[in-house]
Write a protein that holds these residues in place. Structure first.
Motif, PDB file in Angstrom:
ATOM      1  N   ARG A 101       0.821  -1.168   0.075  1.00  0.00           N
ATOM      2  CA  ARG A 101       0.030   0.290   0.027  1.00  0.00           C
ATOM      3  C   ARG A 101       0.624   1.269   0.127  1.00  0.00           C
ATOM      4  O   ARG A 101       0.502   2.120  -0.320  1.00  0.00           O
ATOM      5  N   VAL A 148       1.795   1.185  -3.475  1.00  0.00           N
ATOM      6  CA  VAL A 148       0.197   1.789  -4.387  1.00  0.00           C
ATOM      7  C   VAL A 148       0.368   3.380  -4.442  1.00  0.00           C
ATOM      8  O   VAL A 148      -0.150   4.618  -5.111  1.00  0.00           O
ATOM      9  N   ASP A 168       2.727  -3.738  -8.594  1.00  0.00           N
ATOM     10  CA  ASP A 168       1.798  -3.767  -9.568  1.00  0.00           C
ATOM     11  C   ASP A 168       0.357  -4.563  -9.079  1.00  0.00           C
ATOM     12  O   ASP A 168      -0.451  -3.429  -9.287  1.00  0.00           O
ATOM     13  N   ASP A 211      -2.079  -6.637  -8.532  1.00  0.00           N
ATOM     14  CA  ASP A 211      -3.165  -6.892  -9.033  1.00  0.00           C
ATOM     15  C   ASP A 211      -4.355  -7.618  -8.210  1.00  0.00           C
ATOM     16  O   ASP A 211      -5.210  -6.922  -8.752  1.00  0.00           O
ATOM     17  N   CYS A 212      -4.387  -7.937  -7.520  1.00  0.00           N
ATOM     18  CA  CYS A 212      -5.606  -8.560  -6.887  1.00  0.00           C
ATOM     19  C   CYS A 212      -5.818  -7.570  -5.140  1.00  0.00           C
ATOM     20  O   CYS A 212      -6.824  -8.164  -4.748  1.00  0.00           O
ATOM     21  N   GLY A 213      -4.490  -6.594  -5.391  1.00  0.00           N
ATOM     22  CA  GLY A 213      -4.948  -5.067  -4.715  1.00  0.00           C
ATOM     23  C   GLY A 213      -4.578  -6.480  -2.885  1.00  0.00           C
ATOM     24  O   GLY A 213      -5.408  -5.528  -1.999  1.00  0.00           O
ATOM     25  N   GLU A 259      -4.388  -9.375  -2.037  1.00  0.00           N
ATOM     26  CA  GLU A 259      -5.324 -10.735  -1.316  1.00  0.00           C
ATOM     27  C   GLU A 259      -4.526 -12.113  -1.930  1.00  0.00           C
ATOM     28  O   GLU A 259      -4.375 -13.188  -1.227  1.00  0.00           O
ATOM     29  N   CYS A 260      -2.972 -11.866  -1.710  1.00  0.00           N
ATOM     30  CA  CYS A 260      -2.091 -13.154  -1.690  1.00  0.00           C
ATOM     31  C   CYS A 260      -2.028 -13.972  -2.838  1.00  0.00           C
ATOM     32  O   CYS A 260      -2.300 -14.854  -2.389  1.00  0.00           O
ATOM     33  N   ALA A 261      -2.975 -12.855  -4.168  1.00  0.00           N
ATOM     34  CA  ALA A 261      -3.242 -14.055  -5.052  1.00  0.00           C
ATOM     35  C   ALA A 261      -3.000 -13.748  -6.211  1.00  0.00           C
ATOM     36  O   ALA A 261      -3.153 -14.433  -7.749  1.00  0.00           O
ATOM     37  N   CYS A 262      -1.342 -12.593  -6.361  1.00  0.00           N
ATOM     38  CA  CYS A 262      -0.962 -12.386  -7.746  1.00  0.00           C
ATOM     39  C   CYS A 262       0.184 -12.528  -8.120  1.00  0.00           C
ATOM     40  O   CYS A 262       1.131 -12.520  -9.062  1.00  0.00           O
ATOM     41  N   ALA A 263       0.685 -12.312  -6.906  1.00  0.00           N
ATOM     42  CA  ALA A 263       2.235 -12.108  -6.447  1.00  0.00           C
ATOM     43  C   ALA A 263       3.286 -10.932  -6.958  1.00  0.00           C
ATOM     44  O   ALA A 263       4.502 -11.180  -8.196  1.00  0.00           O
ATOM     45  N   HIS A 284       5.702  -9.219 -14.076  1.00  0.00           N
ATOM     46  CA  HIS A 284       5.241 -10.171 -14.746  1.00  0.00           C
ATOM     47  C   HIS A 284       5.584 -11.160 -15.381  1.00  0.00           C
ATOM     48  O   HIS A 284       7.090 -10.705 -16.256  1.00  0.00           O
ATOM     49  N   GLN A 327     -12.106  -0.536  -5.358  1.00  0.00           N
ATOM     50  CA  GLN A 327     -11.999  -1.596  -5.687  1.00  0.00           C
ATOM     51  C   GLN A 327     -13.410  -2.347  -5.973  1.00  0.00           C
ATOM     52  O   GLN A 327     -14.031  -2.354  -4.993  1.00  0.00           O
ATOM     53  N   LEU A 334      -6.060  -3.881 -15.206  1.00  0.00           N
ATOM     54  CA  LEU A 334      -5.259  -2.654 -15.294  1.00  0.00           C
ATOM     55  C   LEU A 334      -4.168  -3.327 -16.267  1.00  0.00           C
ATOM     56  O   LEU A 334      -3.161  -2.865 -17.011  1.00  0.00           O
ATOM     57  N   GLN A 344      -8.987 -20.000  -8.635  1.00  0.00           N
ATOM     58  CA  GLN A 344      -7.728 -19.344  -9.010  1.00  0.00           C
ATOM     59  C   GLN A 344      -7.314 -19.870 -10.788  1.00  0.00           C
ATOM     60  O   GLN A 344      -7.087 -20.859 -10.210  1.00  0.00           O
TER      61      GLN A 344
END
Ligand SMILES: Cc1cc2nc3c(=O)[nH]c(=O)nc-3n(C[C@H](O)[C@H](O)[C@H](O)COP(=O)(O)OP(=O)(O)OC[C@H]3O[C@@H](n4cnc5c(N)ncnc54)[C@H](O)[C@@H]3O)c2cc1C
Ligand code: FES
Lengths: 106, 410
Positions: free
Chosen positions: A26, A29, A37, A39-41, A43-47, A106, B45, B302, B335
């Motif tokens: 945060r 950002v 980046d 991406d998931c805000g 949530e530990c979902a995107c790395a 990415h 969001q 994004l 996912q």
């Protein structure tokens, strides 16, 4: 307020205040620091919030959860000091934290 | 860059528009930027609106994409509670609901999507809700709690997430689905079956393959859903979760190509080179899949925000990303990497009974096209990488959980 130094891949440094209780992701950002980046805000979902913690700070950032561990094992160019920055919560003890960004997310 | 004096106007202050303005500044755009948003809130969001926020586990501020002060800090002229009402391409102007007109050098349209509604008797009764924005979510949250009963029309992701959140809040929930299985448009049958059983075990009722005749009310408020077989499903709230349609009216009225989404190229450019479109409102090329498609996801918003900002600032185009999506229900994290286009074979890895498994979708030549991973982060992350590389895999190796995800290609 505790300060964090974010160092971009190209060496540009950003020192910003990050309130206790918010995540290190945060902090980047909210100050529009390039290189994370998220991406998931958070949530530990995107790395895509991957960072390298300067070695002297690494232990203080706490342990990785198993979810973070498995997300990281596939992130681009991980190192021993890799963390997902959304999983590090700012504390008074982390005042002065220094971290570096990878070349890409990415 | 010497772009002072030339303005970028962004229509729609959602996830895509809010990200684009931040990236434009990161990429060095020093000219004026105006961000026009119909909603009263700065960009926020949406995913938590059916998940953590709805369950009361996240506060309002944590929804915001960036703190409110961000826009002034970044010299972004944020105009909230304001709609763009017309685009004048000849004059390069956007007209706003407050009568103002803004000239643009580049225009970005990020108007998102609107929930579909039902044209049924009773659809306008009190207590019949849709879920897209924070105001919708406030209404929904107020309707959930012990002693309440919600009927959810449509068993898609949002519907199922709301069902899970309703149960967490102590409300009863029933899901009414036209197809014979939930998630019919977006997931494979193994997954549909898994989620139905998981929800049912937590008290959610299902009516699959049902037709709805009408919504019935008492005193102007909804009291039940009448099915075509004559049964009445009693409830005090209805959530209509039957998908969303691209918000493309402005673009179409301005003569831009639209086809169930504003048609854009791989740099998010519309048929007018000065106008970009990003996010849920677009129909975009998917280079990995050799076709165009409309996606509704944060990663897509994004990725396109990056494409448009890079094109405007004269940066090299970012490499194409593998589409992905996530959903949280109870303690499950789903996912999905990739899209199952041209997939001819599905292979199960792991055991659904154990609560962690993945479904790999292969094309006829064995190329990995998509992975649906349930509480299986390595399969998701590894799958995403292998999809990008167009990796071919052997079904028998995928099934063998003794082989680690990293070693699947060998
Ligand atoms: C409840 C819910 C849960 C979701 N969960 C997930 C998830 O888990 N994972 C995931 O990847 N995605 C999820 N999504 C989808 C994701 O939120 C969207 O893909 C994303 O918000 C798209 O961003 P956008 O900017 O294109 O559209 P939006 O975020 O919808 O923003 C569009 C904005 O434009 C405004 N606007 C429209 N017309 C005008 C106009 N003429 N003038 C001014 N402003 C205008 C709208 O009011 C809106 O604020 C979810 C969506 C919802 C609703
Ligand atoms: S922001 Fe997605 S994993 Fe950290």
């Amino acid at each position: 307020m505790p300060k964090v130094t974010y160092i971009e891949y190209n060496g540009t440094e950003h020192v910003v205040d990050v309130p206790v209780g918010t995540s290190v992701m945060r902090g980047a950002v909210d100050n529009n620091i390039p290189g994370i980046d998220a991406d998931c805000g958070g949530e530990c979902a995107c790395a895509t919030c991957h960072v390298y913690i300067e070695p002297e700070w690494f232990a203080k950032t706490g342990a990785r959860s198993s979810q973070e561990e498995s997300m990281l094992s596939f992130a681009a160019v991980t190192q021993d000091n890799s963390r997902l920055s959304c999983q590090i919560e700012m504390t008074a003890e982390l005042d002065g934290l220094v971290l570096r960004m990878p070349e890409g997310q990415h | 860059m010497t772009t002072d004096g030339s303005r970028i106007v962004v229509i729609g202050a959602g996830h895509a528009g809010g990200s684009a303005v931040a990236l434009l500044r990161q990429y060095g755009w020093s000219g004026a930027i105006a961000l026009i948003g119909a909603e009263p809130l700065p960009p926020y969001q949406r995913p938590p609106l059916s998940k953590a926020w709805l369950k009361g586990e996240a506060d309002g501020d944590s929804l915001l994409l960036r703190p409110a002060r961000f826009y002034a800090d970044q010299r972004i002229d944020l105009r909230l509670s304001t709609r763009a009402v017309a685009i004048d391409r000849a004059e390069r102007q956007v007209r706003l609901s407050d009568g103002a007109a803004l000239e643009y050098a580049h225009l970005i349209i990020s108007t998102g999507a609107r929930p579909r509604t039902l044209s049924l008797p009773g659809a306008d009764l009190r207590g019949v809700l849709t879920l897209r924005g924070a105001a919708d979510a406030d209404r929904l949250k107020a309707a959930l709690g012990p002693g309440r009963r919600i009927a959810i029309i449509g068993g898609g992701y949002i519907g199922l997430e709301v069902a899970a959140s309703a149960r967490a809040l102590g409300a009863e929930a029933v899901v009414l689905e036209r197809e014979e299985r939930v998630l019919a448009r977006v997931a494979c049958p193994v997954l549909s079956d898994f989620f139905t059983r998981y929800h049912a075990a937590r008290g959610v009722a299902f009516e699959l393959g049902c037709r709805i005749e009408a919504l019935e009310g008492r005193g102007g408020a909804v009291a039940g859903v009448r099915l075509s077989d004559g049964r009445l499903v009693a409830c005090d709230t209805v959530l209509v979760g039957v998908g969303a349609a691209a918000d493309e009216d402005l673009a179409r009225d301005a003569g831009l190509d639209c086809d169930g989404g504003i048609v854009v190229d791989g740099q998010a450019r519309t048929s007018d080179p000065a106008i970009f479109a990003i996010g849920d409102c677009t129909r975009r090329p998917l280079p990995l899949y050799g076709r165009s498609f409309r996606l509704e996801s944060v990663p897509n918003a994004l990725e396109q925000a990056k494409q448009a900002a890079a094109a405007i600032c004269g940066r090299p185009a970012p490499p194409p990303e593998v589409p992905w999506f996530w959903s949280d229900q109870y303690d499950i994290r789903l996912q999905i990497a990739g899209l199952p286009f041209d997939a001819t074979e599905t292979v199960l890895r792991g055991d659904p009974e154990a609560g962690s498994f993945a479904i790999f979708h292969l094309a006829a030549d064995g190329t990995l096209r998509a992975v649906e991973a349930v509480s299986a982060a390595p399969e998701f992350m590894g799958g995403k990488m292998m999809i990008a590389r167009r990796q071919r895999l052997l079904p028998e190796r995928i099934r063998d959980t003794a082989i680690s995800v990293k070693d699947l290609p060998a």
